[in-house]
Design an enzyme around this catalytic site. Structure first.
Site, PDB file in Angstrom:
ATOM      1  N   ASP A   1       0.706  -1.359  -0.024  1.00  0.00           N
ATOM      2  CA  ASP A   1       0.072   0.036   0.150  1.00  0.00           C
ATOM      3  C   ASP A   1       0.956   1.274  -0.009  1.00  0.00           C
ATOM      4  O   ASP A   1       2.243   1.040   0.343  1.00  0.00           O
ATOM      5  CB  ASP A   1      -0.898  -0.111   1.218  1.00  0.00           C
ATOM      6  CG  ASP A   1      -1.882   1.059   1.196  1.00  0.00           C
ATOM      7  OD1 ASP A   1      -2.225   1.591   0.152  1.00  0.00           O
ATOM      8  OD2 ASP A   1      -2.307   1.551   2.300  1.00  0.00           O
ATOM      9  N   SER A   2       0.193   2.334  -0.240  1.00  0.00           N
ATOM     10  CA  SER A   2       1.072   3.720  -0.158  1.00  0.00           C
ATOM     11  C   SER A   2       1.621   4.249   1.254  1.00  0.00           C
ATOM     12  O   SER A   2       2.322   5.008   1.257  1.00  0.00           O
ATOM     13  CB  SER A   2       0.275   4.779  -0.944  1.00  0.00           C
ATOM     14  OG  SER A   2      -0.968   4.792  -0.166  1.00  0.00           O
TER      15      SER A   2
ATOM     16  N   TYR B   1      -0.762   8.065  -2.588  1.00  0.00           N
ATOM     17  CA  TYR B   1      -0.651   8.046  -3.809  1.00  0.00           C
ATOM     18  C   TYR B   1      -1.782   8.842  -4.567  1.00  0.00           C
ATOM     19  O   TYR B   1      -2.111   8.933  -5.909  1.00  0.00           O
ATOM     20  CB  TYR B   1      -0.941   6.624  -4.287  1.00  0.00           C
ATOM     21  CG  TYR B   1       0.434   5.812  -4.015  1.00  0.00           C
ATOM     22  CD1 TYR B   1       1.820   6.390  -3.383  1.00  0.00           C
ATOM     23  CD2 TYR B   1       0.515   4.387  -4.509  1.00  0.00           C
ATOM     24  CE1 TYR B   1       2.790   5.637  -3.201  1.00  0.00           C
ATOM     25  CE2 TYR B   1       1.795   3.743  -4.254  1.00  0.00           C
ATOM     26  CZ  TYR B   1       2.857   4.108  -3.806  1.00  0.00           C
ATOM     27  OH  TYR B   1       3.991   3.477  -3.585  1.00  0.00           O
ATOM     28  N   GLY B   2      -2.706   9.038  -3.614  1.00  0.00           N
ATOM     29  CA  GLY B   2      -4.200   9.468  -4.447  1.00  0.00           C
ATOM     30  C   GLY B   2      -4.199  10.942  -4.903  1.00  0.00           C
ATOM     31  O   GLY B   2      -4.883  10.987  -5.846  1.00  0.00           O
TER      32      GLY B   2
ATOM     33  N   CYS C   1      -3.728  -0.764  -2.152  1.00  0.00           N
ATOM     34  CA  CYS C   1      -3.865   0.700  -2.343  1.00  0.00           C
ATOM     35  C   CYS C   1      -5.005   0.924  -3.457  1.00  0.00           C
ATOM     36  O   CYS C   1      -4.647   0.164  -4.552  1.00  0.00           O
ATOM     37  CB  CYS C   1      -2.646   1.368  -2.798  1.00  0.00           C
ATOM     38  SG  CYS C   1      -2.890   3.113  -3.200  1.00  0.00           S
ATOM     39  N   ASN C   2      -6.224   1.494  -3.253  1.00  0.00           N
ATOM     40  CA  ASN C   2      -7.281   1.437  -4.229  1.00  0.00           C
ATOM     41  C   ASN C   2      -6.636   2.374  -5.458  1.00  0.00           C
ATOM     42  O   ASN C   2      -7.174   2.292  -6.484  1.00  0.00           O
ATOM     43  CB  ASN C   2      -8.416   2.244  -3.644  1.00  0.00           C
ATOM     44  CG  ASN C   2      -9.301   1.177  -2.982  1.00  0.00           C
ATOM     45  OD1 ASN C   2     -10.323   0.715  -3.363  1.00  0.00           O
ATOM     46  ND2 ASN C   2      -9.037   1.041  -1.808  1.00  0.00           N
ATOM     47  N   THR C   3      -5.840   3.474  -5.285  1.00  0.00           N
ATOM     48  CA  THR C   3      -5.258   4.271  -6.199  1.00  0.00           C
ATOM     49  C   THR C   3      -4.502   3.504  -7.031  1.00  0.00           C
ATOM     50  O   THR C   3      -4.569   3.585  -8.288  1.00  0.00           O
ATOM     51  CB  THR C   3      -4.733   5.477  -5.621  1.00  0.00           C
ATOM     52  OG1 THR C   3      -5.490   6.327  -5.005  1.00  0.00           O
ATOM     53  CG2 THR C   3      -4.206   6.305  -6.784  1.00  0.00           C
TER      54      THR C   3
ATOM     55  N   GLU D   1      -6.241   8.504  10.541  1.00  0.00           N
ATOM     56  CA  GLU D   1      -4.894   8.584  11.050  1.00  0.00           C
ATOM     57  C   GLU D   1      -4.881   9.207  12.328  1.00  0.00           C
ATOM     58  O   GLU D   1      -3.961   8.895  13.323  1.00  0.00           O
ATOM     59  CB  GLU D   1      -3.736   9.113  10.162  1.00  0.00           C
ATOM     60  CG  GLU D   1      -3.881   8.356   8.701  1.00  0.00           C
ATOM     61  CD  GLU D   1      -2.689   8.628   7.883  1.00  0.00           C
ATOM     62  OE1 GLU D   1      -2.105   9.697   8.274  1.00  0.00           O
ATOM     63  OE2 GLU D   1      -2.192   7.881   6.994  1.00  0.00           O
TER      64      GLU D   1
ATOM     65  N   CYS E   1     -11.312   2.887   0.138  1.00  0.00           N
ATOM     66  CA  CYS E   1     -10.129   3.339   0.774  1.00  0.00           C
ATOM     67  C   CYS E   1      -9.631   2.514   1.832  1.00  0.00           C
ATOM     68  O   CYS E   1     -10.371   2.211   2.587  1.00  0.00           O
ATOM     69  CB  CYS E   1      -9.780   4.772   0.879  1.00  0.00           C
ATOM     70  SG  CYS E   1      -8.444   5.470   1.768  1.00  0.00           S
ATOM     71  N   THR E   2      -8.213   2.164   2.089  1.00  0.00           N
ATOM     72  CA  THR E   2      -8.052   1.288   2.976  1.00  0.00           C
ATOM     73  C   THR E   2      -8.120   1.648   4.337  1.00  0.00           C
ATOM     74  O   THR E   2      -8.206   1.268   5.488  1.00  0.00           O
ATOM     75  CB  THR E   2      -6.516   0.630   2.838  1.00  0.00           C
ATOM     76  OG1 THR E   2      -5.795   1.861   2.606  1.00  0.00           O
ATOM     77  CG2 THR E   2      -6.416  -0.226   1.642  1.00  0.00           C
ATOM     78  N   HIS E   3      -8.200   3.238   4.451  1.00  0.00           N
ATOM     79  CA  HIS E   3      -8.529   3.743   5.662  1.00  0.00           C
ATOM     80  C   HIS E   3      -9.962   3.791   6.235  1.00  0.00           C
ATOM     81  O   HIS E   3     -10.215   3.801   7.430  1.00  0.00           O
ATOM     82  CB  HIS E   3      -8.039   5.454   5.464  1.00  0.00           C
ATOM     83  CG  HIS E   3      -6.678   5.687   5.820  1.00  0.00           C
ATOM     84  ND1 HIS E   3      -5.698   5.180   4.556  1.00  0.00           N
ATOM     85  CD2 HIS E   3      -5.789   6.418   6.500  1.00  0.00           C
ATOM     86  CE1 HIS E   3      -4.523   5.283   4.986  1.00  0.00           C
ATOM     87  NE2 HIS E   3      -4.491   6.357   6.063  1.00  0.00           N
TER      88      HIS E   3
END
Length: 286
Positions: free
Chosen positions: A22-23, A54-55, A85-87, A164, A201-203
């Site tokens: 992931d980023s 990365y977004g 990472c979705n992006t 975060e 998004c992973t978040h």
């Protein structure tokens, strides 16, 4: 997904690790889901924390960064590559599938399949980073499953810093709720009939409860939320099983090797996404 599953068939290759990148640290939600679904598997994780996010990068830059991450995991003999990472999934899936000689699973296709299965009316919302939404990747994937589907995207850039900062609990709902309701009101204005929302998004899984409450408030009813992390874990299981690459279920609990490109706030952030303390990690230069 690549067609190189023959590299996994039989032999000791089933003992090789699952590679995930992931980023940043958000991809640890995918690690968490994979370790829950496939507890015997070893996992090697790379978070490109020095170059996150990365977004907001160009598609060309995302592809370049993603290839560097994939090559790192290839050197660690990963038997399958998961793009948390979705992006990166939106922009680099084809390049990675062509470059890496093992199966590649992105976030978009599994998430799209889960959303298609969950939606009763074909009206699906997608929330994610600006890069993911602009890519149109989920829309393309969902239309392959249902040409008549109505797909509506909404960028939600403030969700990442909320996750975060750990503002995910009930006592933080006033802040999270206000922001979520603002984003979801914009989504509803585009299509009030949405019955399913993809957390692209992973978040976002960390914010799931707050997003669900806000969605119920804005839409006036329950809206199904689809988590691509869980969908990716199931896709990884199916891919490995089809290729004969699953470790025996009776094996001991697998290990986690975590690598990052920058350690800033790692001790603080990693446990939030992984759901447990991070025992160890190494810093690498890509």
């Amino acid at each position: 997904m690549t067609s190189s599953s023959q590299s996994l068939a039989g032999g000791p290759s089933s003992r090789l690790p699952i590679g995930i990148f992931d980023s940043g640290v958000g991809g640890l939600t995918v690690v968490r889901a994979v370790r829950a679904a496939l507890p015997a598997e070893d996992v090697v994780y790379l978070g490109d924390t020095a170059r996150v996010p990365y977004g907001n990068k160009s598609p060309e830059t995302v592809v370049r960064y993603s290839l560097a991450c994939a090559r790192f995991l290839e050197r660690h003999e990963a038997k399958i590559l998961l793009i948390a990472c979705n992006t990166a999934s939106a922009h680099a899936m084809d390049a990675l599938s062509a470059a890496i000689p093992v199966p590649v699973v992105g976030a978009v296709a599994p998430g799209a399949r889960a959303a298609h299965a969950a939606s009763l009316n074909g009206h699906i919302g997608v929330i994610g980073t600006l890069g993911t939404i602009r890519s149109g990747a989920y829309e393309r994937a969902l239309r392959q499953l249902n040409r008549g589907a109505r797909i509506t995207g909404q960028a939600c850039p403030l969700f990442v810093p909320l996750a975060e900062e750990g503002w995910t609990r009930d006592e933080d709902h006033a802040v999270l709720g206000a922001i979520a309701e603002r984003y979801l009101a914009e989504l509803r204005a585009k299509d009030p009939d949405i019955d399913t929302i993809v957390l692209g998004c992973t978040h976002y899984p960390l914010l799931r409860d707050g997003i669900a409450r806000a969605a119920a408030e804005v839409f006036g009813r329950t809206v199904a939320l689809v988590d691509s992390a869980s969908a990716m874990a199931q896709a990884a299981r199916a891919t490995l099983a089809a290729a004969g690459g699953l470790r025996p279920e009776g094996d001991a609990t697998g290990t986690l090797a975590c690598h990052v490109t920058d350690v800033s706030r790692l001790d603080e952030l990693a446990p939030r996404f992984l759901g447990e303390p991070l025992a160890s990690f190494s810093v690498v230069d890509l």
